[in-house]
Write a protein that holds these residues in place. Structure first.
Motif, PDB file in Angstrom:
ATOM      1  N   SER A 121       0.835  -1.199   0.000  1.00  0.00           N
ATOM      2  CA  SER A 121       0.000   0.000   0.000  1.00  0.00           C
ATOM      3  C   SER A 121       0.872   1.252   0.000  1.00  0.00           C
ATOM      4  CB  SER A 121      -0.920   0.010   1.217  1.00  0.00           C
ATOM      5  OG  SER A 121      -0.179   0.072   2.415  1.00  0.00           O
ATOM      6  N   LYS A 122       0.348   2.307  -0.584  1.00  0.00           N
ATOM      7  CA  LYS A 122       1.041   3.604  -0.674  1.00  0.00           C
ATOM      8  C   LYS A 122       2.449   3.401  -1.237  1.00  0.00           C
ATOM      9  CE  LYS A 122      -1.676   5.302   3.218  1.00  0.00           C
ATOM     10  NZ  LYS A 122      -1.695   5.729   4.617  1.00  0.00           N
ATOM     11  N   ARG A 123       2.485   2.639  -2.316  1.00  0.00           N
ATOM     12  CA  ARG A 123       3.750   2.320  -2.987  1.00  0.00           C
ATOM     13  C   ARG A 123       3.739   2.966  -4.367  1.00  0.00           C
ATOM     14  NH1 ARG A 123       5.059  -3.916  -3.459  1.00  0.00           N
ATOM     15  NH2 ARG A 123       3.755  -3.816  -5.320  1.00  0.00           N
ATOM     16  N   PHE A 124       4.877   3.568  -4.730  1.00  0.00           N
ATOM     17  CA  PHE A 124       4.967   4.308  -5.981  1.00  0.00           C
ATOM     18  C   PHE A 124       6.258   3.927  -6.711  1.00  0.00           C
ATOM     19  CE2 PHE A 124       2.740   6.697  -2.744  1.00  0.00           C
ATOM     20  CZ  PHE A 124       1.575   7.072  -3.382  1.00  0.00           C
ATOM     21  N   PRO A 125       6.264   3.976  -8.073  1.00  0.00           N
ATOM     22  CA  PRO A 125       5.147   4.221  -8.975  1.00  0.00           C
ATOM     23  C   PRO A 125       4.059   3.151  -8.781  1.00  0.00           C
ATOM     24  CG  PRO A 125       7.245   4.228 -10.174  1.00  0.00           C
ATOM     25  CD  PRO A 125       7.527   3.693  -8.812  1.00  0.00           C
ATOM     26  N   ILE A 126       2.832   3.481  -9.119  1.00  0.00           N
ATOM     27  CA  ILE A 126       1.742   2.552  -8.806  1.00  0.00           C
ATOM     28  C   ILE A 126       1.837   1.264  -9.614  1.00  0.00           C
ATOM     29  CG2 ILE A 126       0.175   4.360  -8.051  1.00  0.00           C
ATOM     30  CD1 ILE A 126      -1.157   4.282 -10.758  1.00  0.00           C
ATOM     31  N   ASP A 127       2.590   1.270 -10.719  1.00  0.00           N
ATOM     32  CA  ASP A 127       2.724   0.044 -11.506  1.00  0.00           C
ATOM     33  C   ASP A 127       4.005  -0.725 -11.173  1.00  0.00           C
ATOM     34  OD1 ASP A 127       4.335   2.047 -12.547  1.00  0.00           O
ATOM     35  OD2 ASP A 127       4.206   1.312 -14.600  1.00  0.00           O
ATOM     36  N   TRP A 128       4.749  -0.269 -10.146  1.00  0.00           N
ATOM     37  CA  TRP A 128       6.010  -0.951  -9.807  1.00  0.00           C
ATOM     38  C   TRP A 128       5.746  -2.212  -9.008  1.00  0.00           C
ATOM     39  CZ3 TRP A 128       8.927  -1.338  -4.990  1.00  0.00           C
ATOM     40  CH2 TRP A 128      10.188  -1.899  -5.164  1.00  0.00           C
ATOM     41  N   GLN A 129       6.354  -3.319  -9.443  1.00  0.00           N
ATOM     42  CA  GLN A 129       6.277  -4.582  -8.737  1.00  0.00           C
ATOM     43  C   GLN A 129       7.701  -5.062  -8.452  1.00  0.00           C
ATOM     44  OE1 GLN A 129       3.570  -6.131  -7.639  1.00  0.00           O
ATOM     45  NE2 GLN A 129       2.183  -4.617  -8.523  1.00  0.00           N
ATOM     46  N   PRO A 130       8.072  -5.229  -7.176  1.00  0.00           N
ATOM     47  CA  PRO A 130       9.440  -5.683  -6.875  1.00  0.00           C
ATOM     48  C   PRO A 130       9.687  -7.099  -7.379  1.00  0.00           C
ATOM     49  CG  PRO A 130       8.079  -5.669  -4.887  1.00  0.00           C
ATOM     50  CD  PRO A 130       7.258  -5.028  -5.964  1.00  0.00           C
ATOM     51  N   HIS A 131      10.901  -7.343  -7.824  1.00  0.00           N
ATOM     52  CA  HIS A 131      11.300  -8.687  -8.240  1.00  0.00           C
ATOM     53  C   HIS A 131      11.696  -9.496  -6.997  1.00  0.00           C
ATOM     54  CE1 HIS A 131      11.186  -7.502 -12.437  1.00  0.00           C
ATOM     55  NE2 HIS A 131      11.948  -6.455 -12.161  1.00  0.00           N
ATOM     56  N   GLU A 132      11.850 -10.796  -7.192  1.00  0.00           N
ATOM     57  CA  GLU A 132      12.190 -11.673  -6.068  1.00  0.00           C
ATOM     58  C   GLU A 132      13.692 -11.609  -5.796  1.00  0.00           C
ATOM     59  OE1 GLU A 132      10.599 -15.565  -6.582  1.00  0.00           O
ATOM     60  OE2 GLU A 132       8.529 -14.879  -6.710  1.00  0.00           O
ATOM     61  N   ILE A 133      14.142 -10.428  -5.382  1.00  0.00           N
ATOM     62  CA  ILE A 133      15.554 -10.199  -5.060  1.00  0.00           C
ATOM     63  C   ILE A 133      15.615  -9.363  -3.787  1.00  0.00           C
ATOM     64  CG2 ILE A 133      16.349 -10.325  -7.467  1.00  0.00           C
ATOM     65  CD1 ILE A 133      16.290  -7.262  -7.523  1.00  0.00           C
ATOM     66  N   ALA A 134      16.842  -9.156  -3.294  1.00  0.00           N
ATOM     67  CA  ALA A 134      17.020  -8.291  -2.126  1.00  0.00           C
ATOM     68  C   ALA A 134      17.054  -6.830  -2.581  1.00  0.00           C
ATOM     69  CB  ALA A 134      18.310  -8.647  -1.400  1.00  0.00           C
TER      70      ALA A 134
END
Length: 741
Positions: A494-507
């Motif tokens: 939640s409240k994460r920007f950019p709204i289309d950003w998805q973190p990869h499975e990395i550190a």
């Protein structure tokens, strides 16, 4: 006076009386058997039990030592033997293709008439028949009659004897025929009852397998059938189980409903009545049915139950909470997509504006620079023009910031220690902070390692700290700076920007900046990273958008945790790199302000040779031509790529270098570069644009320029770029001499 009857006459009269008595007795036994058979339809629970009752009921009037009932399936032309008692053959196999089988049972079905035959007749018939011979033991005498209902044969009832060829006669045939009609009716009724019971079992099993709460109501609203799901729902939600039990009037339950979430009960009951009355084909109603633990939604449906007789309806209540949640989520995603599309559109517009803005600034700054160079030292006009140049540089910096917001950030990226960069930045940050503000830092001794541009990471830190100290409104307070490493799973959604950003499975490396200021409302958090949005004062609003642009360019994301009166925490997440650090971090000076220094004087050393200048903007072309001429070059001009090819073919032997704009009509910079290299593979080409270098150079191109020159450029940058390109080309020619040299 009549004479006395003779002995013979008396004997005949006695015989007649005995015969009549025997017949009456047999008729009584037959009637008694028929009564038992008729009564068995209601008293027995299955066809098998009915068949046994028929067998026992017939035994007083006929020898049923060997007895069977066969059922005929016309659609399959086959016979089965659901009941048989035989002293010789243990079981009878089904008869397939009755019309082509030489069995006595098949003959009764084919002819529709009773059959009474002896063993001799049986064997004689089989000898002459071309049909299949069944594998059963021939009896001494066999008697079978058809079981008919509505002129349709449904089976055969038969008796036989393996020892007495005189066991049955025509009288027995008549008895079997008279009983057969009753037996057929009894069998048909029992089959219908069993089919109905099986249908009911199937219906109940089907309803119990469904997750919706379902009941079958009659024309008065009485519950005829209710499934387990509804009973379980009632038990789990404190509802009286008798309210959803068979025999209860469901309309009364709805009419007298009270408590929370019961407002829709009466409208739903009215819908049931409308369907029962035939006023509407069906009825549907969505309604809330919340529990203490969750908000729930149901949909109630009323549909007619198919069949003849009094009208009945099916009432179904289905939990649609998940569907409602998905609809809400879909709406949220649609709004998010619209926002992304809007952001993308605005981004294209902002990039185009910055490009055109830079083109115009190129004209202003270039002409100002040349005018300042022409003025004698000490003149008042020089000071005025210097101020104009400072303002132009600020405008150019704003344009650069807009491109940064779009993620089009220039600058090389290399492995760097995030903690070390932040640690070295602290002294200057503390010096520029308002009096009384304390920067409290918690950094690891080393790491995490990220791949980034050092100056841009400093920009992020400067903007976030500036935002924090403005939030505490001059109060003496502490701003907490933390660097750590986190898993992708620990990054808030939640409240994460950019709204289309998805973190990869990395550190990820996390840079956290917290303050105890006035906080931010949820409504404002959504706008924090919009250009020129500010809750402070007019004229600000590019700091956080620049942070966002830099983070985007580095493949990272930002989260904001805040609420009014409780301060704010900004967290920057950047991918951890496995690369090794260079030997030394060369840290540039930090400055939160835009660079506005005085124009630098450049060397008066002149260049030489001919430069082909390709530019579609007439004012830019004119300014750049004068600047190149002052640098000592001969200038050939072309307004686009098509003109440039004509000029180049005419002066190919003279031209040492090409300076080309990127965005032009007819033939753009990339196509012009490719065409030039076909004519002269080693010709040095410089591409120039108001767009960011990273954006311009992205993608696959068959040819690459020798250098990129961003607009607006100044004379010094232009001179150094041309000199470097010519020098590199000269070195390349010396390392690869032409044939024959």
């Amino acid at each position: 006076m009549a004479g006395k009857p003779t002995y013979e006459a008396l004997e005949q009269q006695i015989t007649l009386l005995e015969s009549e008595s025997a017949q009456r007795k047999r008729f009584e036994e037959i009637n008694h058997s028929l009564f038992k058979i008729s009564n068995a339809v209601n008293m027995t629970s299955s066809l098998d039990e009915l068949f046994r009752t028929i067998h026992l009921a017939l035994s007083p009037v006929i020898d049923t030592t060997n007895f069977f009932i066969a059922l005929y399936d016309k659609s399959k032309d086959s016979v089965t033997f659901p009941y048989c008692v035989d002293s010789v053959d243990e079981c009878y196999p089904p008869v397939i293709e009755v019309s082509r089988t030489a069995s006595l049972t098949a003959e009764v079905i084919r002819t529709g008439r009773p059959v009474l035959v002896t063993k001799a007749e049986i064997l004689a018939q089989r000898a002459k028949s071309s049909f299949k011979i069944p594998g059963c033991t021939p009896s001494e005498i066999w008697l079978g009659v058809p079981l008919k209902t509505r002129d349709e044969i449904i089976g055969v009832m038969a008796v036989q004897s393996y020892h007495d060829p005189m066991c049955y006669d025509q009288t027995d045939t008549d008895v079997m025929v008279s009983v057969a009609d009753h037996v057929a009716i009894a069998v048909e009724r029992k089959k219908a009852e069993e089919a109905l019971r099986e249908s009911n079992r199937f219906l109940r099993a089907t309803l119990d397998a469904l997750s919706a709460n379902i009941a079958l109501l009659d024309e008065q609203g009485l519950i005829l059938l209710v499934n387990n799901a509804w009973r379980d729902f009632a038990a789990q939600n404190g509802i009286l189980t008798e309210n959803v039990s068979e025999g209860r009037n469901y309309l009364d339950v709805c009419d007298h409903a009270n408590g929370t979430n019961t407002e829709e009960a009466i409208p739903f009951a009215d819908g049931i009545r409308a369907v029962l009355a035939g006023a509407v084909e069906s009825f549907m109603l969505e309604y809330p049915c919340h529990s203490p633990n969750e908000d729930r939604w149901f949909i109630g449906r009323v549909t007619p139950f198919p069949g003849v007789g009094p009208r009945r309806v099916v009432v179904a209540h289905e939990n649609i909470t998940e569907r409602k949640r998905l609809e809400k989520e879909q709406l949220r995603l649609e709004m998010r997509l619209l926002k992304l599309e809007k952001t993308e559109s605005l981004g294209r517009m902002a990039g185009a504006i910055a490009h055109h803005f830079n083109n115009q600034l190129q004209v202003v700054m270039g002409n100002l620079e040349m005018a300042m160079d022409d003025l004698p030292r000490g003149m008042d006009t020089l000071g005025t023009m210097t101020e104009a140049m400072k303002a132009s540089r600020k405008a150019a910096a704003v344009s650069t910031l807009m491109l940064t917001y779009l993620g089009q950030t220039p600058g090389n990226q290399e492995p760097m220690d995030l903690s070390e960069v932040c640690r070295q930045s602290l002294p200057l940050l503390q010096t520029t902070a308002p009096k009384g503000t304390i920067l409290q830092a918690v950094f690891p001794a080393s790491g995490p390692i990220i791949r980034a541009n050092t100056g841009q990471i400093q920009q992020i830190l400067t903007h976030l700290v500036t935002n924090a100290w403005e939030a505490i409104s001059g109060n003496q307070d502490t701003i907490a700076l933390t660097v750590k490493m986190v898993s992708h799973a620990d990054i808030p959604t939640s409240k994460r920007f950019p709204i289309d950003w998805q973190p990869h499975e990395i550190a990820y490396a996390c840079l956290e900046v917290s303050d105890t200021g006035h906080g931010i409302s949820d409504r404002d958090i959504e706008k924090l990273f919009d250009p020129f949005f500010t809750t402070k004062f007019t004229g600000r609003g590019l700091g956080l958008p620049v942070v966002m642009g830099i983070v985007k360019a580095h493949g990272g994301g930002v989260t904001v945790e805040s609420e009014p009166g409780r301060g704010s925490t900004f967290r920057i997440f950047l991918p951890v790199s496995n690369e090794e650090l260079p030997c030394r971090i060369d840290l540039p000076a930090i400055s939160g302000a835009l660079q506005t220094g005085k124009a630098e004087k450049i060397s008066k050393t002149e260049g030489s040779g001919t430069v082909l200048l390709i530019e579609d903007e007439e004012q830019v072309r004119k300014m750049a031509g004068i600047m190149l001429t002052r640098l000592g070059y001969t200038v050939l001009e072309a307004k686009d790529g098509v003109d440039a090819m004509e000029v180049f073919q005419q002066h190919q032997g003279e031209i040492r270098c090409v300076l080309s704009d990127l965005t032009m009509p007819r033939m753009d910079g990339w196509d012009t570069l490719t065409a030039l290299r076909i004519l002269s593979p080693k010709i040095p080409v410089i591409l120039s644009s108001g767009y960011d270098e990273a954006q311009v150079m992205a993608g696959e191109h068959s040819e690459r320029p020798n250098a990129f020159l961003g607009k607006p450029y100044q004379r010094k940058g232009l001179s150094e770029t041309i000199r470097r390109v010519l020098a590199d080309n000269k070195i390349g020619e010396s390392e690869n001499p032409k044939k024959g040299e």
